[in-house]
Scaffold this motif. Structure first.
Motif, PDB file in Angstrom:
ATOM      1  N   ASP A 200      37.172  29.588  29.372  1.00  0.00           N
ATOM      2  CA  ASP A 200      36.762  28.310  28.800  1.00  0.00           C
ATOM      3  C   ASP A 200      36.201  28.628  27.423  1.00  0.00           C
ATOM      4  O   ASP A 200      35.030  28.992  27.270  1.00  0.00           O
ATOM      5  CB  ASP A 200      35.710  27.631  29.672  1.00  0.00           C
ATOM      6  N   LEU A 201      37.049  28.542  26.410  1.00  0.00           N
ATOM      7  CA  LEU A 201      36.667  28.974  25.069  1.00  0.00           C
ATOM      8  C   LEU A 201      35.684  28.014  24.409  1.00  0.00           C
ATOM      9  O   LEU A 201      34.933  28.412  23.516  1.00  0.00           O
ATOM     10  CB  LEU A 201      37.917  29.148  24.198  1.00  0.00           C
ATOM     11  N   ASP A 202      35.674  26.755  24.829  1.00  0.00           N
ATOM     12  CA  ASP A 202      34.733  25.794  24.250  1.00  0.00           C
ATOM     13  C   ASP A 202      33.289  26.150  24.606  1.00  0.00           C
ATOM     14  O   ASP A 202      32.382  26.039  23.771  1.00  0.00           O
ATOM     15  CB  ASP A 202      35.050  24.377  24.731  1.00  0.00           C
ATOM     16  N   THR A 203      33.070  26.579  25.853  1.00  0.00           N
ATOM     17  CA  THR A 203      31.717  26.944  26.303  1.00  0.00           C
ATOM     18  C   THR A 203      31.521  28.451  26.341  1.00  0.00           C
ATOM     19  O   THR A 203      30.459  28.918  26.724  1.00  0.00           O
ATOM     20  CB  THR A 203      31.447  26.375  27.711  1.00  0.00           C
ATOM     21  N   GLN A 204      32.549  29.234  25.961  1.00  0.00           N
ATOM     22  CA  GLN A 204      32.525  30.697  25.982  1.00  0.00           C
ATOM     23  C   GLN A 204      32.127  31.214  27.369  1.00  0.00           C
ATOM     24  O   GLN A 204      31.292  32.096  27.508  1.00  0.00           O
ATOM     25  CB  GLN A 204      31.592  31.249  24.906  1.00  0.00           C
ATOM     26  N   LYS A 205      32.761  30.639  28.391  1.00  0.00           N
ATOM     27  CA  LYS A 205      32.495  31.005  29.776  1.00  0.00           C
ATOM     28  C   LYS A 205      33.728  31.686  30.357  1.00  0.00           C
ATOM     29  O   LYS A 205      34.846  31.179  30.247  1.00  0.00           O
ATOM     30  CB  LYS A 205      32.154  29.758  30.594  1.00  0.00           C
ATOM     31  N   TYR A 206      33.524  32.858  31.012  1.00  0.00           N
ATOM     32  CA  TYR A 206      34.616  33.667  31.528  1.00  0.00           C
ATOM     33  C   TYR A 206      34.371  33.916  33.017  1.00  0.00           C
ATOM     34  O   TYR A 206      33.389  34.556  33.397  1.00  0.00           O
ATOM     35  CB  TYR A 206      34.704  34.976  30.747  1.00  0.00           C
ATOM     36  N   THR A 207      35.272  33.399  33.860  1.00  0.00           N
ATOM     37  CA  THR A 207      35.060  33.380  35.302  1.00  0.00           C
ATOM     38  C   THR A 207      36.060  34.296  36.002  1.00  0.00           C
ATOM     39  O   THR A 207      37.268  34.236  35.739  1.00  0.00           O
ATOM     40  CB  THR A 207      35.234  31.943  35.849  1.00  0.00           C
ATOM     41  N   PHE A 208      35.552  35.161  36.911  1.00  0.00           N
ATOM     42  CA  PHE A 208      36.416  36.015  37.716  1.00  0.00           C
ATOM     43  C   PHE A 208      37.018  35.186  38.841  1.00  0.00           C
ATOM     44  O   PHE A 208      36.304  34.612  39.655  1.00  0.00           O
ATOM     45  CB  PHE A 208      35.629  37.188  38.300  1.00  0.00           C
ATOM     46  N   LEU A 209      38.354  35.154  38.907  1.00  0.00           N
ATOM     47  CA  LEU A 209      39.057  34.445  39.972  1.00  0.00           C
ATOM     48  C   LEU A 209      39.620  35.489  40.938  1.00  0.00           C
ATOM     49  O   LEU A 209      38.848  36.218  41.552  1.00  0.00           O
ATOM     50  CB  LEU A 209      40.135  33.549  39.354  1.00  0.00           C
ATOM     51  N   GLU A 210      40.912  35.602  41.089  1.00  0.00           N
ATOM     52  CA  GLU A 210      41.482  36.621  41.969  1.00  0.00           C
ATOM     53  C   GLU A 210      41.290  38.000  41.327  1.00  0.00           C
ATOM     54  O   GLU A 210      41.628  38.198  40.166  1.00  0.00           O
ATOM     55  CB  GLU A 210      42.964  36.352  42.179  1.00  0.00           C
ATOM     56  N   ASN A 211      40.789  38.982  42.109  1.00  0.00           N
ATOM     57  CA  ASN A 211      40.573  40.299  41.525  1.00  0.00           C
ATOM     58  C   ASN A 211      40.284  41.332  42.593  1.00  0.00           C
ATOM     59  O   ASN A 211      39.836  41.005  43.690  1.00  0.00           O
ATOM     60  CB  ASN A 211      39.409  40.266  40.522  1.00  0.00           C
ATOM     61  N   GLU A 212      40.532  42.595  42.250  1.00  0.00           N
ATOM     62  CA  GLU A 212      40.093  43.728  43.051  1.00  0.00           C
ATOM     63  C   GLU A 212      39.848  44.908  42.131  1.00  0.00           C
ATOM     64  O   GLU A 212      40.690  45.265  41.314  1.00  0.00           O
ATOM     65  CB  GLU A 212      41.109  44.109  44.130  1.00  0.00           C
ATOM     66  N   LEU A 213      38.672  45.494  42.265  1.00  0.00           N
ATOM     67  CA  LEU A 213      38.268  46.666  41.499  1.00  0.00           C
ATOM     68  C   LEU A 213      38.263  47.878  42.418  1.00  0.00           C
ATOM     69  O   LEU A 213      37.738  47.813  43.532  1.00  0.00           O
ATOM     70  CB  LEU A 213      36.864  46.447  40.911  1.00  0.00           C
ATOM     71  N   LEU A 214      38.866  48.987  41.957  1.00  0.00           N
ATOM     72  CA  LEU A 214      38.834  50.248  42.689  1.00  0.00           C
ATOM     73  C   LEU A 214      38.111  51.287  41.856  1.00  0.00           C
ATOM     74  O   LEU A 214      38.458  51.518  40.692  1.00  0.00           O
ATOM     75  CB  LEU A 214      40.254  50.743  42.985  1.00  0.00           C
ATOM     76  N   ILE A 215      37.058  51.899  42.415  1.00  0.00           N
ATOM     77  CA  ILE A 215      36.377  53.036  41.796  1.00  0.00           C
ATOM     78  C   ILE A 215      36.626  54.224  42.701  1.00  0.00           C
ATOM     79  O   ILE A 215      36.087  54.298  43.806  1.00  0.00           O
ATOM     80  CB  ILE A 215      34.875  52.786  41.622  1.00  0.00           C
ATOM     81  N   ASN A 216      37.462  55.163  42.240  1.00  0.00           N
ATOM     82  CA  ASN A 216      38.052  56.162  43.121  1.00  0.00           C
ATOM     83  C   ASN A 216      38.737  55.422  44.267  1.00  0.00           C
ATOM     84  O   ASN A 216      39.616  54.619  44.035  1.00  0.00           O
ATOM     85  CB  ASN A 216      37.016  57.166  43.590  1.00  0.00           C
ATOM     86  N   ALA A 217      38.300  55.612  45.515  1.00  0.00           N
ATOM     87  CA  ALA A 217      38.937  54.911  46.632  1.00  0.00           C
ATOM     88  C   ALA A 217      38.096  53.749  47.134  1.00  0.00           C
ATOM     89  O   ALA A 217      38.413  53.159  48.162  1.00  0.00           O
ATOM     90  CB  ALA A 217      39.199  55.900  47.777  1.00  0.00           C
ATOM     91  N   LEU A 218      37.022  53.415  46.425  1.00  0.00           N
ATOM     92  CA  LEU A 218      36.121  52.352  46.874  1.00  0.00           C
ATOM     93  C   LEU A 218      36.573  51.002  46.319  1.00  0.00           C
ATOM     94  O   LEU A 218      36.567  50.789  45.109  1.00  0.00           O
ATOM     95  CB  LEU A 218      34.695  52.650  46.410  1.00  0.00           C
TER      96      LEU A 218
END
Length: 282
Positions: A200-218
Motif C-alpha cells: 500500500d504505497l499511499d500509506t507506506q504499509k507492507y503486509t506479509f501474506l503467503e510466505n515461508e522462511l527457512l533458516i537452515n532447516a528451521l
C-alpha cells in the motif's frame, strides 16, 4: 539514443537525490530483454554528500540494467517521462549505517519541489519485475549494537509497483550472519524466503501474506505488517513454526551456546511462536 538517455538519467537522478551517483560506462541494447530496450550502467557508485557520512559509499555494484519498451525511446521527453518496467542489479553491495546518535546514511532523497519535479522528471519507474544477483548487504546499527550481514543474495520480485495497492511475489535466498549485543546468533546460516507481500504505497504499509522462511532447516511463517510513519516504523509481526523436527532447531543455536550441547541427543517435535509489535523511533 544512448547519449540522450544518459544525459536524461543523470539529470533525473541529480534532481531527486542528495548523494553523488556515478558510473564508468552506459550501454543501450535491444537484445538483453528483447523485445524491450535495455539501458545498462557499469561499475556504479552511490556516495554520501551529507554530514556525518560525507564521502562514505552507500552502494556500489558491477551493473544495473533497466528495461523499457522500445517505443519509450521515441517519446517527447519534454512532455512524457520514459517508463522503466524491469530493473536488474548484478553484484550490488549496500552498506547501511545508523550511528550512535541515530543518524542514518540512507536518507538521501532530496526535499521535493512539486513544480520542479513535474518539469524535470525524465523517468518513471513503473517496475513490473526486478532482481538482485549475488548481492551483499551490510546493516550496522550502533545504537543497539546490531550487525546484520547478507551475502550471496539472490532476490527477485514481480508485481505492479506503479499501482498504489498491489501484491508483490518475491523469492529470496541468502547467507546470513547476525550479531546483537555482542552475541553471534547466526553465523553463515543459509536462509530462504518465498513471500507474497501486500503493498500500500499511499500509506507506506507492507503486509506479509503467503510466505515461508527457512533458516537452515528451521521453517517459520510470518504474519502482519511493517509501516513507515513520520517518526520511524510501525511494526506488527507474528511468527511461528508450522511444523519441525526438534533437531532442526539445534541447527540455529548460536555457537556461544552450542558447545554446551555436545553429546546431547534429541527426538520429538517442537513449536516456536512470537510477536514483534510497537514503534521503532529515532
Amino acid at each position: 539514443f544512448a547519449d540522450k538517455i544518459e544525459s536524461l538519467l543523470l539529470n533525473s537522478i541529480n534532481n531527486k537525490l542528495t548523494a553523488k551517483i556515478s558510473w564508468e560506462e552506459m550501454d543501450l541494447s535491444l537484445f538483453r530483454n528483447f523485445p524491450k530496450a535495455t539501458v545498462s550502467l557499469s561499475n556504479y557508485t552511490v556516495i554520501n554528500q551529507q554530514s556525518p557520512f560525507m564521502g562514505d559509499t552507500l552502494a556500489s555494484g558491477e551493473q544495473i540494467h533497466m528495461a523499457m519498451g522500445v517505443t519509450q525511446l521515441f517519446k517527447d521527453r519534454a512532455d512524457t517521462p520514459i517508463q522503466i518496467d524491469v530493473l536488474e542489479l548484478d553484484k550490488p553491495r549496500v552498506y547501511i549505517k545508523i550511528d550512535s546518535s541515530g543518524q542514518t546514511n540512507y536518507d538521501i532523497v532530496a526535499a521535493s519541489n512539486n513544480s520542479q519535479a513535474e518539469t524535470t522528471s525524465s523517468f518513471s519507474f513503473d517496475v513490473k519485475r526486478y532482481a538482485l544477483a549475488n548481492a551483499t548487504v551490510l546493516y550496522r546499527d550502533a545504537t543497539s549494537d546490531f550487525l546484520l550481514q547478507l551475502e550471496d543474495v539472490i532476490h527477485s520480485g514481480s508485481g505492479d509497483l506503479s499501482a498504489s495497492k498491489s501484491k508483490l511475489n518475491t523469492t529470496t535466498s541468502a547467507t546470513v550472519s547476525l550479531d546483537y549485543g555482542g552475541i553471534n546468533y547466526l553465523d553463515q546460516h543459509q536462509a530462504s524466503l518465498e513471500a507474497v507481500i501486500g503493498l500500500d504505497l499511499d500509506t507506506q504499509k507492507y503486509t506479509f501474506l503467503e510466505n515461508e522462511l527457512l533458516i537452515n532447516a528451521l521453517p517459520l511463517t510470518l504474519d502482519g505488517f511493517v509501516q513507515i510513519i513520520d517518526e520511524g516504523n510501525l511494526i506488527d509481526l507474528s511468527f511461528k513454526t508450522p511444523n519441525s523436527d526438534f533437531k532442526n532447531f539445534l541447527a540455529v543455536i548460536p555457537q556461544a551456546y552450542a558447545k554446551n550441547l555436545d553429546g546431547v541427543t534429541t527426538s520429538g517435535d517442537f513449536r516456536v511462536s512470537g510477536l514483534i509489535k510497537g514503534r521503532v523511533t529515532q
